[in-house]
Design a protein around this motif. Structure first.
Motif: not given
Length: 338
Positions: A55-61, A107-111
């Motif tokens: 979600c919002a901010g998850s890729h940065w973290l 299932r996971f989302v790539s960063v």
């Protein structure tokens, strides 16, 4: 802290809720913290698995966690919901995230990389400008209609607004003309901003080898190619092209039971903007039937004879998505079948 196998984090703007599970799946750690405290905890924590919703901010973290040496897992929110027990609060959400991340079939989302997120930001700003420009056009048309003037639709007509009014000998109050001039100036400003965003996207694609390869596919231009780069950080996350098309939402929705297969309309799941772009690209290609037939053979011609136009557009969009996956995975340009 030494016993933590999975740390589930429920993300927020200012507060973060942490739940740690040990190797038996039991809760051994619980804490609420702000952003600065969270980074300090993650830095001091022994290497472990950190799970979050995508979600919002998850890729940065997630990138921060990876820089600290942790294994990061991002989970689509809809896959976490079944693991929420009883009532909902932030700690229960964090616990559900930690539990869901341990499932072998999850299932996971790539960063996303920082570059992908920046490209996505450019596209979203462009999309916002387009929506605002359309709204401005509608305001102008609505104001004119209030005074009995039916103004033609489209950017071509809007570009000649005052010339059109003069040619039609429409007389309007001076104050209304001033208001129309303000709206028209705003429309021109947005038009300029959209053009600037287009230049930024094309400049990024010129420096991207994959972006150039994607544009070798008929029906895929700079907008679709850039969307693929920003929204699909790792095409190998998908087993094949059909899985990518299903993620975009271009395959039939299935509701089967009792051994009877029932296929409905397209699922419209996944990334709405990417699905829209693929459909627009397919529609543009079908509008040139000779080119489409030369590329895809009699398949598209026969389909147009048997199916409604929009059904054929979605079928071709599905095919374009599969081809795009193949190009991204193999790193080879599109080649027309003989």
């Amino acid at each position: 802290m030494m016993l933590i196998k999975v740390l589930g984090i429920d993300l927020g703007k200012t507060s973060f809720h942490l739940i740690g599970h040990d190797y038996a799946g039991r809760e051994v750690y619980r804490k609420k913290c702000n952003r600065a405290q969270l980074l300090k905890i993650l830095l001091q924590l022994d290497k472990t698995t950190v799970a979050m919703e995508s979600c919002a901010g998850s890729h940065w973290l997630a990138r921060k966690c990876q820089s600290f040496g942790h294994n990061t897992k991002l989970i689509p929110p809809q896959y976490v919901k079944p693991y929420v027990k009883t009532n909902k609060n932030d700690y229960i959400d964090a616990d559900a995230i930690a539990e869901a991340s341990a499932r072998p079939s999850m299932r996971f989302v790539s960063v996303k990389t920082e570059e992908s997120q920046i490209l996505s930001a450019v596209q979203r700003i462009r999309s916002g400008f387009i929506k605002e420009q359309t709204a401005t056009m509608c305001r102008i048309g609505a104001l004119l209609l209030e005074f009995g003037i039916n103004f033609p639709r489209g950017h071509a007509a809007m570009g000649k607004l005052f010339q059109w009014l003069a040619d039609k000998n429409h007389t309007l109050p001076p104050l209304l003309l001033q208001e129309l001039a303000v709206l028209y100036e705003h429309y021109q400003y947005l038009h300029q901003k959209i053009a600037e965003q287009d230049k930024k996207i094309k400049a990024v694609l010129k420096e991207s080898e994959m972006g150039e390869l994607l544009q070798t596919i008929p029906g895929i231009g700079p907008m679709i190619a850039s969307a693929c780069l920003s929204e699909v950080p790792s095409p190998k996350d998908f087993k094949n092209g059909r899985h990518l098309a299903a993620w975009v939402g271009l395959v039939p929705r299935q509701y089967s039971t009792g051994g009877k297969s029932t296929l409905l309309g397209i699922s419209k799941r996944g990334n709405k903007s990417l699905r829209t772009l693929f459909i627009h690209g397919a529609r543009a290609l079908i509008s040139r039937p000779k080119i489409a037939e030369a590329i895809f053979g009699d398949w598209i011609t026969e389909l147009l004879k048997r199916k409604p136009f929009n059904v054929v557009v979605v079928a071709l969009a599905n095919k374009l998505a599969r081809i795009a996956w193949s190009v991204m995975v193999t790193g080879l340009p599109f080649r027309k079948l003989n």
